[in-house]
Design a protein around this motif. Structure first.
Motif, PDB file in Angstrom:
ATOM      1  N   HIS A   1       2.232  10.815   0.828  1.00 31.43           N
ATOM      2  CA  HIS A   1       3.581  10.631   1.371  1.00 31.43           C
ATOM      3  C   HIS A   1       4.655  10.587   0.286  1.00 31.43           C
ATOM      4  O   HIS A   1       5.837  10.445   0.595  1.00 31.43           O
ATOM      5  CB  HIS A   1       3.655   9.345   2.190  1.00 31.43           C
ATOM      6  N   LEU A   2       4.247  10.668  -0.966  1.00 24.45           N
ATOM      7  CA  LEU A   2       5.189  10.578  -2.081  1.00 24.45           C
ATOM      8  C   LEU A   2       5.429  11.944  -2.713  1.00 24.45           C
ATOM      9  O   LEU A   2       4.531  12.785  -2.755  1.00 24.45           O
ATOM     10  CB  LEU A   2       4.654   9.617  -3.147  1.00 24.45           C
ATOM     11  N   ASN A   3       6.620  12.127  -3.216  1.00 24.95           N
ATOM     12  CA  ASN A   3       6.957  13.328  -3.969  1.00 24.95           C
ATOM     13  C   ASN A   3       6.808  12.987  -5.450  1.00 24.95           C
ATOM     14  O   ASN A   3       7.702  12.402  -6.048  1.00 24.95           O
ATOM     15  CB  ASN A   3       8.392  13.777  -3.663  1.00 24.95           C
TER      16      ASN A   3
ATOM     17  N   LEU B   1       0.840  -1.192   0.000  1.00 24.74           N
ATOM     18  CA  LEU B   1       0.000   0.000   0.000  1.00 24.74           C
ATOM     19  C   LEU B   1       0.876   1.242   0.000  1.00 24.74           C
ATOM     20  O   LEU B   1       1.816   1.348   0.778  1.00 24.74           O
ATOM     21  CB  LEU B   1      -0.898  -0.007   1.249  1.00 24.74           C
ATOM     22  N   PHE B   2       0.551   2.172  -0.878  1.00 28.98           N
ATOM     23  CA  PHE B   2       1.281   3.439  -0.972  1.00 28.98           C
ATOM     24  C   PHE B   2       0.289   4.581  -0.791  1.00 28.98           C
ATOM     25  O   PHE B   2      -0.793   4.562  -1.359  1.00 28.98           O
ATOM     26  CB  PHE B   2       1.954   3.592  -2.337  1.00 28.98           C
ATOM     27  N   TYR B   3       0.669   5.553  -0.008  1.00 23.83           N
ATOM     28  CA  TYR B   3      -0.141   6.759   0.167  1.00 23.83           C
ATOM     29  C   TYR B   3       0.460   7.858  -0.690  1.00 23.83           C
ATOM     30  O   TYR B   3       1.601   8.279  -0.479  1.00 23.83           O
ATOM     31  CB  TYR B   3      -0.165   7.187   1.632  1.00 23.83           C
ATOM     32  N   ALA B   4      -0.304   8.328  -1.648  1.00 24.15           N
ATOM     33  CA  ALA B   4       0.177   9.364  -2.565  1.00 24.15           C
ATOM     34  C   ALA B   4       0.626  10.616  -1.816  1.00 24.15           C
ATOM     35  O   ALA B   4       1.573  11.285  -2.229  1.00 24.15           O
ATOM     36  CB  ALA B   4      -0.909   9.711  -3.573  1.00 24.15           C
TER      37      ALA B   4
ATOM     38  N   CYS C   1      10.055   7.541 -17.951  1.00 20.97           N
ATOM     39  CA  CYS C   1       9.861   8.944 -17.596  1.00 20.97           C
ATOM     40  C   CYS C   1      11.194   9.543 -17.150  1.00 20.97           C
ATOM     41  O   CYS C   1      11.938   8.924 -16.400  1.00 20.97           O
ATOM     42  CB  CYS C   1       8.841   9.061 -16.465  1.00 20.97           C
ATOM     43  N   TYR C   2      11.486  10.731 -17.612  1.00 19.85           N
ATOM     44  CA  TYR C   2      12.747  11.383 -17.256  1.00 19.85           C
ATOM     45  C   TYR C   2      12.650  12.181 -15.956  1.00 19.85           C
ATOM     46  O   TYR C   2      13.656  12.606 -15.400  1.00 19.85           O
ATOM     47  CB  TYR C   2      13.222  12.300 -18.388  1.00 19.85           C
ATOM     48  N   ILE C   3      11.441  12.378 -15.444  1.00 16.25           N
ATOM     49  CA  ILE C   3      11.261  13.156 -14.225  1.00 16.25           C
ATOM     50  C   ILE C   3      11.748  12.334 -13.031  1.00 16.25           C
ATOM     51  O   ILE C   3      11.292  11.217 -12.811  1.00 16.25           O
ATOM     52  CB  ILE C   3       9.787  13.563 -14.040  1.00 16.25           C
ATOM     53  N   ASP C   4      12.676  12.897 -12.274  1.00 14.80           N
ATOM     54  CA  ASP C   4      13.258  12.203 -11.129  1.00 14.80           C
ATOM     55  C   ASP C   4      12.450  12.516  -9.871  1.00 14.80           C
ATOM     56  O   ASP C   4      12.653  13.538  -9.229  1.00 14.80           O
ATOM     57  CB  ASP C   4      14.722  12.612 -10.958  1.00 14.80           C
ATOM     58  N   ASP C   5      11.498  11.625  -9.568  1.00 11.84           N
ATOM     59  CA  ASP C   5      10.688  11.776  -8.373  1.00 11.84           C
ATOM     60  C   ASP C   5      10.420  10.391  -7.801  1.00 11.84           C
ATOM     61  O   ASP C   5      11.019   9.407  -8.228  1.00 11.84           O
ATOM     62  CB  ASP C   5       9.392  12.543  -8.680  1.00 11.84           C
ATOM     63  N   ASP C   6       9.519  10.303  -6.838  1.00 14.12           N
ATOM     64  CA  ASP C   6       9.247   9.021  -6.191  1.00 14.12           C
ATOM     65  C   ASP C   6       8.582   8.000  -7.116  1.00 14.12           C
ATOM     66  O   ASP C   6       8.551   6.810  -6.797  1.00 14.12           O
ATOM     67  CB  ASP C   6       8.386   9.230  -4.945  1.00 14.12           C
ATOM     68  N   MET C   7       8.055   8.437  -8.229  1.00 18.74           N
ATOM     69  CA  MET C   7       7.466   7.490  -9.173  1.00 18.74           C
ATOM     70  C   MET C   7       8.513   6.527  -9.720  1.00 18.74           C
ATOM     71  O   MET C   7       8.179   5.396 -10.077  1.00 18.74           O
ATOM     72  CB  MET C   7       6.789   8.231 -10.338  1.00 18.74           C
TER      73      MET C   7
END
Length: 70
Positions: A31-33, A26-29, A51-57
């Protein structure tokens, strides 16, 4: 979040899945960047599916690809 109304419904559902032998994460959005898509289509043209965007995804993409059910 863990004690909210959605959790009251979701927790028994996830518990049932676990009892049936499913692996559940389970992930809470909140709590994610996660940054929004910039619409440059890099993931379509330059590196399809990446994806080139460096985030929690970046840590979630492999889990999403591996999942049988979302």
């Amino acid at each position: 979040m863990e004690k909210g109304r959605t959790a009251k419904i979701l927790t028994p559902f996830l518990d049932g899945m676990k009892k049936a032998g499913a692996s559940v994460e389970l992930f809470y959005a909140k709590h994610l960047n996660v940054k929004p898509c910039t619409g440059e289509l890099h993931c379509w043209n330059e590196k399809p599916g990446c994806c080139y965007i460096d985030d929690d995804m970046q840590s979630l993409y492999p889990k999403l690809r591996k999942a049988d059910i979302l």
